[in-house]
Design an enzyme around this catalytic site. Structure first.
Site, PDB file in Angstrom:
ATOM      1  N   ASP A 169       1.810  10.628   1.627  1.00 41.11           N
ATOM      2  CA  ASP A 169       0.917  10.878   2.757  1.00 41.11           C
ATOM      3  C   ASP A 169       1.703  11.152   4.036  1.00 41.11           C
ATOM      4  OD1 ASP A 169       1.881   8.268   2.833  1.00 41.11           O
ATOM      5  OD2 ASP A 169      -0.083   7.320   2.701  1.00 41.11           O
TER       6      ASP A 169
ATOM      7  N   ASP B 219      -6.716  -3.810   2.614  1.00 42.06           N
ATOM      8  CA  ASP B 219      -8.123  -3.547   2.271  1.00 42.06           C
ATOM      9  C   ASP B 219      -8.248  -2.822   0.926  1.00 42.06           C
ATOM     10  OD1 ASP B 219      -7.096  -1.084   2.936  1.00 42.06           O
ATOM     11  OD2 ASP B 219      -8.590  -0.621   4.475  1.00 42.06           O
TER      12      ASP B 219
ATOM     13  N   HIS C  15      -6.477  -0.150   0.052  1.00 43.80           N
ATOM     14  CA  HIS C  15      -6.231   1.299   0.072  1.00 43.80           C
ATOM     15  C   HIS C  15      -4.935   1.653  -0.650  1.00 43.80           C
ATOM     16  CE1 HIS C  15      -4.099   0.855   4.161  1.00 43.80           C
ATOM     17  NE2 HIS C  15      -3.222   1.520   3.437  1.00 43.80           N
TER      18      HIS C  15
ATOM     19  N   GLU D 194      -8.702   5.341   2.030  1.00 49.11           N
ATOM     20  CA  GLU D 194      -9.385   4.135   2.508  1.00 49.11           C
ATOM     21  C   GLU D 194     -10.604   3.853   1.621  1.00 49.11           C
ATOM     22  OE1 GLU D 194      -8.008   2.292   4.543  1.00 49.11           O
ATOM     23  OE2 GLU D 194      -7.342   3.256   6.396  1.00 49.11           O
TER      24      GLU D 194
HETATM   25  C1  GLP Z   1       0.263   2.411   4.597  1.00 49.41           C
HETATM   26  C2  GLP Z   1       0.724   3.436   3.565  1.00 49.41           C
HETATM   27  C3  GLP Z   1       0.474   2.954   2.169  1.00 49.41           C
HETATM   28  C4  GLP Z   1       0.983   1.547   1.996  1.00 49.41           C
HETATM   29  C5  GLP Z   1       0.223   0.629   2.918  1.00 49.41           C
HETATM   30  C6  GLP Z   1       0.663  -0.825   2.812  1.00 49.41           C
HETATM   31  O1  GLP Z   1      -1.042   2.539   4.983  1.00 49.41           O
HETATM   32  N1  GLP Z   1       0.105   4.708   3.773  1.00 49.41           N
HETATM   33  O2  GLP Z   1       1.126   3.835   1.258  1.00 49.41           O
HETATM   34  O3  GLP Z   1       0.831   1.108   0.678  1.00 49.41           O
HETATM   35  O4  GLP Z   1       0.453   1.059   4.246  1.00 49.41           O
HETATM   36  O5  GLP Z   1       1.804  -1.007   3.601  1.00 49.41           O
HETATM   37  P1  GLP Z   1       2.756  -2.248   3.548  1.00 49.41           P
HETATM   38  O6  GLP Z   1       3.552  -2.097   2.319  1.00 49.41           O
HETATM   39  O7  GLP Z   1       3.586  -2.128   4.776  1.00 49.41           O
HETATM   40  O8  GLP Z   1       1.905  -3.455   3.559  1.00 49.41           O
END
Ligand code: GLP
Length: 261
Positions: free
Chosen positions: A68, A137, A139, A144
């Site tokens: 992304d 959440d 995602h 989302e």
């Molecule tokens: C972001 C990324 C996701 C990731 C998520 C969780 O939103 N786009 O790919 O999995 O955060 O992040 P973290 O690993 O920092 O908790």
């Protein structure tokens, strides 16, 4: 799904690195799907440390695709996901920058950015292994809750919670973009293997909902339940909400060595 509750975050990183290295050893020109966020960082450090120590495979022929990208950041912004992935892992693995791809968020080319990214992934022959984190959440990438389980790469609007979660990478929440380009859940499902890593108690609820709850757009990561080769590596905190953790552990410990992950 193969759910592997491990003893520590360090074990998660080491085993995730083993999986990725095995893919590259089998196919030196593998296409690796990379993820941003904090969860994959220890895995990247492990891969880089092994590479520097000379025990890892060569990444010279590897190509990478990001999950992304933020929309609206100035080109080359240090928090863009393309800049982040180069800084955190691909430069240090010696992967040439032209082999490191992400959705193109250039403002004048947004209208067909999703289709172009899908075409790029297809032209590379698809993703061999896609590394994933999970949002608090539920995602996946930037899909989302409410995202279609069949979705392709497209523009999405972040929830307030995700912007709060990601504000730590920016000066303040106001600086976190509202819009993003993200591989869809259908895109992610086309990768040949999914490798989700989750650590910390903040992920326990999302992990339990995704792996043991119903398949639902309300929990995008539940889409893993549809994939024929999904591997989930968890530290004790992230696994703490699972009802069947003891069984998953028993399955993993009883695996024949030849089977691999
Ligand atoms: C972001 C990324 C996701 C990731 C998520 C969780 O939103 N786009 O790919 O999995 O955060 O992040 P973290 O690993 O920092 O908790």
């Amino acid at each position: 799904m193969e759910i592997v509750p491990l003893g520590s975050a360090a074990e998660v990183a080491a085993l995730a690195a083993d999986v990725i290295e095995a893919v590259v050893r089998r196919n030196p020109a593998a296409v690796l799907g990379l993820a941003t966020g904090s969860s994959p960082l220890p895995t990247y450090r492990e891969l880089v440390a092994r590479h520097r120590a000379g025990t890892g495979p060569s990444y010279e022929l590897v190509t990478t695709v990001n999950l992304d990208e933020y929309v609206g950041l100035p080109a080359g912004h240090e928090q863009s996901y393309l800049a982040t992935i180069r800084r955190e892992v691909t430069d240090d693995l010696g992967i040439a920058r032209e082999r490191v791809h992400g959705p193109d968020a250039a403002p004048d080319r947004l209208a067909d950015a999703g289709e172009r990214y899908e075409a790029l992934i297809a032209s590379l022959g698809g993703v061999d292994v896609q590394l994933l984190g999970i949002g608090s959440d539920g995602h996946l990438a930037f899909n989302e809750p409410g995202s279609s389980l069949a979705s392709a790469t497209r523009i999405k609007t972040l929830t307030e919670q995700t912007r709060i979660d990601n504000a730590r990478f920016f000066g303040s929440i106001e600086e976190v973009p509202r819009h993003v380009l993200t591989q869809g859940l259908g895109t992610i499902l086309r990768a040949r293997q999914l490798l989700l890593v989750a650590t910390g108690v903040g992920k326990a609820g999302a992990v339990a909902a995704a792996l043991e709850g119903p398949l639902s757009a309300s929990c995008p990561a539940s889409v893993l339940q549809l994939h024929p080769h999904a591997t989930v590596l968890l530290d004790p905190d992230a696994a703490s909400g699972l009802a069947r953790a003891d069984h998953y552990r028993e399955v993993y410990l009883g695996k024949p060595a030849w089977q691999g992950l």
